[in-house]
Motif scaffolding. Sequence first.
Motif, PDB file in Angstrom:
ATOM      1  N   ARG A  58     -17.214  24.770  24.222  1.00 56.95           N
ATOM      2  CA  ARG A  58     -18.239  25.550  23.416  1.00 56.95           C
ATOM      3  C   ARG A  58     -17.419  26.399  22.223  1.00 56.95           C
ATOM      4  NH1 ARG A  58     -21.180  21.536  23.070  1.00 56.95           N
ATOM      5  NH2 ARG A  58     -22.400  21.191  24.956  1.00 56.95           N
ATOM      6  N   ARG A  59     -16.716  27.100  22.875  1.00 57.90           N
ATOM      7  CA  ARG A  59     -15.784  28.014  22.100  1.00 57.90           C
ATOM      8  C   ARG A  59     -14.987  27.258  21.127  1.00 57.90           C
ATOM      9  NH1 ARG A  59     -14.149  31.922  27.128  1.00 57.90           N
ATOM     10  NH2 ARG A  59     -16.279  32.882  27.470  1.00 57.90           N
ATOM     11  N   ALA A  60     -14.292  26.303  21.683  1.00 58.70           N
ATOM     12  CA  ALA A  60     -13.428  25.517  20.706  1.00 58.70           C
ATOM     13  C   ALA A  60     -14.300  24.965  19.411  1.00 58.70           C
ATOM     14  CB  ALA A  60     -12.653  24.397  21.418  1.00 58.70           C
ATOM     15  N   GLU A  61     -15.276  24.580  19.948  1.00 55.26           N
ATOM     16  CA  GLU A  61     -16.181  23.620  19.074  1.00 55.26           C
ATOM     17  C   GLU A  61     -16.533  24.621  17.907  1.00 55.26           C
ATOM     18  OE1 GLU A  61     -20.198  20.834  19.315  1.00 55.26           O
ATOM     19  OE2 GLU A  61     -20.152  22.466  20.622  1.00 55.26           O
ATOM     20  N   ALA A  62     -17.105  25.866  18.249  1.00 54.96           N
ATOM     21  CA  ALA A  62     -17.342  26.768  17.358  1.00 54.96           C
ATOM     22  C   ALA A  62     -16.205  27.066  16.305  1.00 54.96           C
ATOM     23  CB  ALA A  62     -17.925  28.120  17.957  1.00 54.96           C
ATOM     24  N   GLY A  63     -14.977  27.298  16.980  1.00 54.62           N
ATOM     25  CA  GLY A  63     -13.840  27.427  16.023  1.00 54.62           C
ATOM     26  C   GLY A  63     -13.533  26.300  15.203  1.00 54.62           C
ATOM     27  N   LEU A  64     -13.639  25.130  15.665  1.00 56.89           N
ATOM     28  CA  LEU A  64     -13.415  23.921  14.867  1.00 56.89           C
ATOM     29  C   LEU A  64     -14.484  23.837  13.561  1.00 56.89           C
ATOM     30  CD1 LEU A  64     -11.926  21.338  14.547  1.00 56.89           C
ATOM     31  CD2 LEU A  64     -13.381  20.236  16.020  1.00 56.89           C
ATOM     32  N   ARG A  65     -15.593  24.014  14.039  1.00 61.01           N
ATOM     33  CA  ARG A  65     -16.356  23.944  12.856  1.00 61.01           C
ATOM     34  C   ARG A  65     -16.259  25.154  11.829  1.00 61.01           C
ATOM     35  NH1 ARG A  65     -22.138  22.526  16.194  1.00 61.01           N
ATOM     36  NH2 ARG A  65     -21.704  20.498  16.647  1.00 61.01           N
ATOM     37  N   SER A  66     -15.845  26.181  12.312  1.00 64.57           N
ATOM     38  CA  SER A  66     -15.539  27.256  11.388  1.00 64.57           C
ATOM     39  C   SER A  66     -14.511  26.885  10.308  1.00 64.57           C
ATOM     40  CB  SER A  66     -15.456  28.505  11.999  1.00 64.57           C
ATOM     41  OG  SER A  66     -15.044  29.578  11.159  1.00 64.57           O
ATOM     42  N   ALA A  67     -13.362  26.322  11.216  1.00 63.91           N
ATOM     43  CA  ALA A  67     -12.085  26.239  10.304  1.00 63.91           C
ATOM     44  C   ALA A  67     -12.309  24.926   9.416  1.00 63.91           C
ATOM     45  CB  ALA A  67     -11.144  25.694  11.452  1.00 63.91           C
ATOM     46  N   LEU A  68     -13.298  23.807   9.974  1.00 65.02           N
ATOM     47  CA  LEU A  68     -13.624  22.716   9.011  1.00 65.02           C
ATOM     48  C   LEU A  68     -14.316  23.327   7.806  1.00 65.02           C
ATOM     49  CD1 LEU A  68     -14.440  19.948  11.636  1.00 65.02           C
ATOM     50  CD2 LEU A  68     -12.056  20.410  10.282  1.00 65.02           C
ATOM     51  N   THR A  69     -15.120  24.184   7.740  1.00 68.47           N
ATOM     52  CA  THR A  69     -16.054  24.782   6.756  1.00 68.47           C
ATOM     53  C   THR A  69     -14.931  25.478   5.842  1.00 68.47           C
ATOM     54  OG1 THR A  69     -17.669  24.886   8.238  1.00 68.47           O
ATOM     55  CG2 THR A  69     -17.870  26.427   6.324  1.00 68.47           C
ATOM     56  N   ALA A  70     -14.019  26.168   6.232  1.00 66.37           N
ATOM     57  CA  ALA A  70     -13.047  26.837   5.521  1.00 66.37           C
ATOM     58  C   ALA A  70     -11.930  25.759   4.830  1.00 66.37           C
ATOM     59  CB  ALA A  70     -12.213  27.940   6.044  1.00 66.37           C
ATOM     60  N   LEU A  71     -12.033  24.630   4.944  1.00 70.57           N
ATOM     61  CA  LEU A  71     -11.223  23.675   4.392  1.00 70.57           C
ATOM     62  C   LEU A  71     -11.544  23.472   2.790  1.00 70.57           C
ATOM     63  CD1 LEU A  71     -10.310  21.002   6.904  1.00 70.57           C
ATOM     64  CD2 LEU A  71      -8.869  22.960   6.191  1.00 70.57           C
ATOM     65  N   PRO A  72     -10.670  23.455   1.877  1.00 68.03           N
ATOM     66  CA  PRO A  72     -11.167  22.935   0.524  1.00 68.03           C
ATOM     67  C   PRO A  72     -12.076  21.842   0.361  1.00 68.03           C
ATOM     68  CG  PRO A  72      -8.785  22.891   0.825  1.00 68.03           C
ATOM     69  CD  PRO A  72      -9.340  23.057   1.943  1.00 68.03           C
ATOM     70  N   GLU A  73     -12.809  21.851  -0.343  1.00 66.43           N
ATOM     71  CA  GLU A  73     -13.932  20.479  -0.517  1.00 66.43           C
ATOM     72  C   GLU A  73     -13.368  19.336  -1.445  1.00 66.43           C
ATOM     73  OE1 GLU A  73     -17.789  21.360  -1.833  1.00 66.43           O
ATOM     74  OE2 GLU A  73     -17.876  23.355  -0.977  1.00 66.43           O
ATOM     75  N   ARG A  74     -13.934  18.378  -1.234  1.00 68.04           N
ATOM     76  CA  ARG A  74     -13.485  17.157  -1.856  1.00 68.04           C
ATOM     77  C   ARG A  74     -13.663  17.450  -3.235  1.00 68.04           C
ATOM     78  NH1 ARG A  74     -13.619  11.425  -0.575  1.00 68.04           N
ATOM     79  NH2 ARG A  74     -14.350  11.870   1.195  1.00 68.04           N
ATOM     80  N   ALA A  75     -12.267  17.274  -4.114  1.00 68.28           N
ATOM     81  CA  ALA A  75     -12.255  17.277  -5.345  1.00 68.28           C
ATOM     82  C   ALA A  75     -13.447  16.081  -5.970  1.00 68.28           C
ATOM     83  CB  ALA A  75     -11.041  16.953  -6.010  1.00 68.28           C
ATOM     84  N   GLN A  76     -14.112  16.676  -6.967  1.00 69.52           N
ATOM     85  CA  GLN A  76     -15.253  15.953  -7.754  1.00 69.52           C
ATOM     86  C   GLN A  76     -14.535  15.036  -8.832  1.00 69.52           C
ATOM     87  OE1 GLN A  76     -18.277  15.915  -6.386  1.00 69.52           O
ATOM     88  NE2 GLN A  76     -17.574  17.375  -4.845  1.00 69.52           N
TER      89      GLN A  76
END
Length: 154
Positions: free
Chosen positions: A136-154
């Motif tokens: 559960r801790r790793a899942e929260a960290g993974l979600r946070s890290a994924l959110t911080a990745l740059p978005e797909r170029a439009q």
Amino acid sequence: MARFVATGDTPADPRTVFDYLADFETLAQWDPGIATCELISGQTATAGARYRVVAVFLGLKTELEYELLEAQAPTAAAPGRVVVRAETSDLTSYDVLTIETVGGGSRATYDADLAPKGIRRIADPAFWLMLQVIGRRAEAGLRSALTALPERAQ
């Protein structure tokens, strides 16, 4: 065998997510149960690479040596996969990270199996419970890290 599965979505493209997760040293960035993760042989994101991982649970440190078994970048036809494995005299850890296209972004799935060995197998229910807490801790960290990745170029 104790198992934990977690997912996280991100607007980042699958290749960006794969590049981040296939660099297994990033494990220490997103999993709060990992004190350090360092490449000790081989090349990052390449099968055969070996990593020294120091995990911490309830104040106790455990050192594991993981081998990157598979690093397949995602394609239009198939999701990406990162597969790592560690084995000690006490346990085997086998983790699979899958990266797939979802909508305008990506989904990463973290599937972790932790199997105690020998006499420790009788403690499998405790390993399962421990993995749920750690997971559960790793899942929260993974979600946070994924959110911080740059978005797909439009």
